[in-house]
Design a protein around this motif. Structure first.
Motif, PDB file in Angstrom:
ATOM      1  N   ALA A 129      12.204  -0.489 -40.516  1.00  0.00           N
ATOM      2  CA  ALA A 129      10.808  -0.158 -40.789  1.00  0.00           C
ATOM      3  C   ALA A 129      10.235   0.821 -39.770  1.00  0.00           C
ATOM      4  N   ALA A 130      10.745   0.831 -38.571  1.00  0.00           N
ATOM      5  CA  ALA A 130      10.236   1.724 -37.537  1.00  0.00           C
ATOM      6  C   ALA A 130      10.660   3.174 -37.767  1.00  0.00           C
ATOM      7  N   ARG A 131      11.631   3.394 -38.621  1.00  0.00           N
ATOM      8  CA  ARG A 131      12.115   4.754 -38.912  1.00  0.00           C
ATOM      9  C   ARG A 131      11.336   5.341 -40.083  1.00  0.00           C
ATOM     10  N   PRO A 132      11.178   6.648 -40.093  1.00  0.00           N
ATOM     11  CA  PRO A 132      10.528   7.272 -41.251  1.00  0.00           C
ATOM     12  C   PRO A 132      11.316   6.960 -42.531  1.00  0.00           C
ATOM     13  N   ALA A 133      10.625   6.834 -43.635  1.00  0.00           N
ATOM     14  CA  ALA A 133      11.248   6.441 -44.902  1.00  0.00           C
ATOM     15  C   ALA A 133      12.375   7.379 -45.302  1.00  0.00           C
ATOM     16  N   ASP A 134      12.236   8.665 -45.049  1.00  0.00           N
ATOM     17  CA  ASP A 134      13.264   9.620 -45.471  1.00  0.00           C
ATOM     18  C   ASP A 134      14.486   9.639 -44.555  1.00  0.00           C
ATOM     19  N   ARG A 135      14.467   8.858 -43.482  1.00  0.00           N
ATOM     20  CA  ARG A 135      15.608   8.841 -42.558  1.00  0.00           C
ATOM     21  C   ARG A 135      16.328   7.499 -42.530  1.00  0.00           C
ATOM     22  N   ARG A 136      15.868   6.541 -43.264  1.00  0.00           N
ATOM     23  CA  ARG A 136      16.458   5.206 -43.228  1.00  0.00           C
ATOM     24  C   ARG A 136      17.860   5.176 -43.808  1.00  0.00           C
ATOM     25  N   ALA A 137      18.073   5.799 -44.942  1.00  0.00           N
ATOM     26  CA  ALA A 137      19.385   5.769 -45.599  1.00  0.00           C
ATOM     27  C   ALA A 137      20.445   6.446 -44.722  1.00  0.00           C
ATOM     28  N   GLY A 138      20.094   7.577 -44.133  1.00  0.00           N
ATOM     29  CA  GLY A 138      21.033   8.279 -43.260  1.00  0.00           C
ATOM     30  C   GLY A 138      21.375   7.461 -42.024  1.00  0.00           C
ATOM     31  N   TYR A 139      20.373   6.791 -41.468  1.00  0.00           N
ATOM     32  CA  TYR A 139      20.614   5.955 -40.302  1.00  0.00           C
ATOM     33  C   TYR A 139      21.486   4.752 -40.666  1.00  0.00           C
ATOM     34  N   ALA A 140      21.267   4.182 -41.839  1.00  0.00           N
ATOM     35  CA  ALA A 140      22.087   3.055 -42.292  1.00  0.00           C
ATOM     36  C   ALA A 140      23.544   3.492 -42.440  1.00  0.00           C
ATOM     37  N   ARG A 141      23.779   4.703 -42.960  1.00  0.00           N
ATOM     38  CA  ARG A 141      25.159   5.223 -43.062  1.00  0.00           C
ATOM     39  C   ARG A 141      25.762   5.405 -41.675  1.00  0.00           C
ATOM     40  N   TRP A 142      24.960   5.906 -40.744  1.00  0.00           N
ATOM     41  CA  TRP A 142      25.443   6.088 -39.374  1.00  0.00           C
ATOM     42  C   TRP A 142      25.820   4.744 -38.762  1.00  0.00           C
ATOM     43  N   LEU A 143      24.984   3.726 -38.975  1.00  0.00           N
ATOM     44  CA  LEU A 143      25.282   2.390 -38.463  1.00  0.00           C
ATOM     45  C   LEU A 143      26.586   1.854 -39.031  1.00  0.00           C
ATOM     46  N   ALA A 144      26.850   2.141 -40.294  1.00  0.00           N
ATOM     47  CA  ALA A 144      28.062   1.640 -40.938  1.00  0.00           C
ATOM     48  C   ALA A 144      29.327   2.203 -40.277  1.00  0.00           C
ATOM     49  N   GLY A 145      29.231   3.355 -39.664  1.00  0.00           N
ATOM     50  CA  GLY A 145      30.390   3.955 -38.998  1.00  0.00           C
ATOM     51  C   GLY A 145      30.610   3.442 -37.586  1.00  0.00           C
ATOM     52  N   ARG A 146      29.751   2.553 -37.115  1.00  0.00           N
ATOM     53  CA  ARG A 146      29.831   2.032 -35.753  1.00  0.00           C
ATOM     54  C   ARG A 146      30.087   0.531 -35.769  1.00  0.00           C
ATOM     55  N   ASP A 147      30.558   0.014 -34.633  1.00  0.00           N
ATOM     56  CA  ASP A 147      30.680  -1.438 -34.473  1.00  0.00           C
ATOM     57  C   ASP A 147      29.293  -2.057 -34.432  1.00  0.00           C
ATOM     58  N   CYS A 148      29.196  -3.324 -34.803  1.00  0.00           N
ATOM     59  CA  CYS A 148      27.925  -4.026 -34.683  1.00  0.00           C
ATOM     60  C   CYS A 148      27.583  -4.200 -33.204  1.00  0.00           C
ATOM     61  N   THR A 149      26.362  -4.571 -32.923  1.00  0.00           N
ATOM     62  CA  THR A 149      25.894  -4.686 -31.540  1.00  0.00           C
ATOM     63  C   THR A 149      26.736  -5.668 -30.733  1.00  0.00           C
ATOM     64  N   ASP A 150      27.071  -6.810 -31.311  1.00  0.00           N
ATOM     65  CA  ASP A 150      27.854  -7.811 -30.574  1.00  0.00           C
ATOM     66  C   ASP A 150      29.243  -7.289 -30.221  1.00  0.00           C
ATOM     67  N   CYS A 151      29.895  -6.631 -31.183  1.00  0.00           N
ATOM     68  CA  CYS A 151      31.237  -6.088 -30.916  1.00  0.00           C
ATOM     69  C   CYS A 151      31.166  -4.939 -29.907  1.00  0.00           C
ATOM     70  N   TRP A 152      30.125  -4.110 -30.021  1.00  0.00           N
ATOM     71  CA  TRP A 152      29.959  -3.000 -29.086  1.00  0.00           C
ATOM     72  C   TRP A 152      29.786  -3.524 -27.659  1.00  0.00           C
ATOM     73  N   ARG A 153      28.948  -4.559 -27.496  1.00  0.00           N
ATOM     74  CA  ARG A 153      28.734  -5.135 -26.162  1.00  0.00           C
ATOM     75  C   ARG A 153      30.006  -5.755 -25.609  1.00  0.00           C
ATOM     76  N   ALA A 154      30.739  -6.452 -26.460  1.00  0.00           N
ATOM     77  CA  ALA A 154      31.989  -7.082 -26.009  1.00  0.00           C
ATOM     78  C   ALA A 154      32.985  -6.013 -25.556  1.00  0.00           C
ATOM     79  N   HIS A 155      33.062  -4.930 -26.314  1.00  0.00           N
ATOM     80  CA  HIS A 155      33.977  -3.848 -25.966  1.00  0.00           C
ATOM     81  C   HIS A 155      33.529  -3.177 -24.666  1.00  0.00           C
ATOM     82  N   ARG A 156      32.230  -2.920 -24.531  1.00  0.00           N
ATOM     83  CA  ARG A 156      31.695  -2.291 -23.324  1.00  0.00           C
ATOM     84  C   ARG A 156      31.931  -3.162 -22.103  1.00  0.00           C
ATOM     85  N   ASP A 157      31.654  -4.448 -22.209  1.00  0.00           N
ATOM     86  CA  ASP A 157      31.831  -5.345 -21.073  1.00  0.00           C
ATOM     87  C   ASP A 157      33.298  -5.478 -20.696  1.00  0.00           C
TER      88      ASP A 157
END
Length: 164
Positions: A22-50
């Motif tokens: 909701a904090a993102r402009p309406a016309d950028r939500r779908a693109g951001y969701a696609r970008w998120l799909a190409g990345r690890d989730c937050t928990d996996c990212w943190r585990a990998h970083r740590d």
């Protein structure tokens, strides 16, 4: 009809997560969701970083131990005096002295035109500077500047014998 704000994304790690965009402009939500799909989730990212942080810390500790060992061996071989200062500074100063002296020898004698007799004079000057902080302060100096740096060292950078 309003553009949706909640997106369920299957991440690259395989986890499915609901994101509030909701904090993102309406016309950028779908693109951001696609970008998120190409990345690890937050928990996996943190585990990998740590996990990488622990690996980096172990690697750095091993590298420092190797450098310290090489510096101690070099100091004994070339009769360099023990450095004076706080315990942490002494170890760091020994590594800095070793790296600067080795670099200076390479630059001035091996690759340069300085002869061994002139190098021996530089080594003798270096033996007189036994304050760890001085060597730490010079750690980023170009190795070829060592003769000038040693000449500029003051009495505060050299120990004085106890007359008693």
């Amino acid at each position: 009809m309003a553009v949706r704000t909640r997106w369920v994304t299957t991440h690259a790690c395989g986890h499915e997560v609901e994101h509030d965009l909701a904090a993102r402009p309406a016309d950028r939500r779908a693109g951001y969701a696609r970008w998120l799909a190409g990345r690890d989730c937050t928990d996996c990212w943190r585990a990998h970083r740590d996990g990488n942080a622990a690996d980096r810390a172990a690697w750095l500790e091993n590298k420092r131990a190797e450098e310290q060992s090489a510096a101690a061996e070099w100091a004994a071989r070339f009769r360099m005096p023990l450095l004076d200062g706080p315990e942490k500074a002494i170890a760091w100063g020994e590594r800095s002295r070793h790296q600067l002296m080795a670099g200076a020898y390479r630059d001035l004698v091996v690759e340069g035109s300085l002869d061994e007799a002139a190098w021996q004079e530089i080594e003798e000057q270096a033996r007189t500077v036994d304050r760890a902080g001085w060597w730490i302060d010079q750690r980023e100096a170009p190795p070829g500047d060592l003769p000038e740096l040693l000449a500029a060292a003051t009495d505060a950078d050299r120990s004085t014998e106890n007359p008693y």
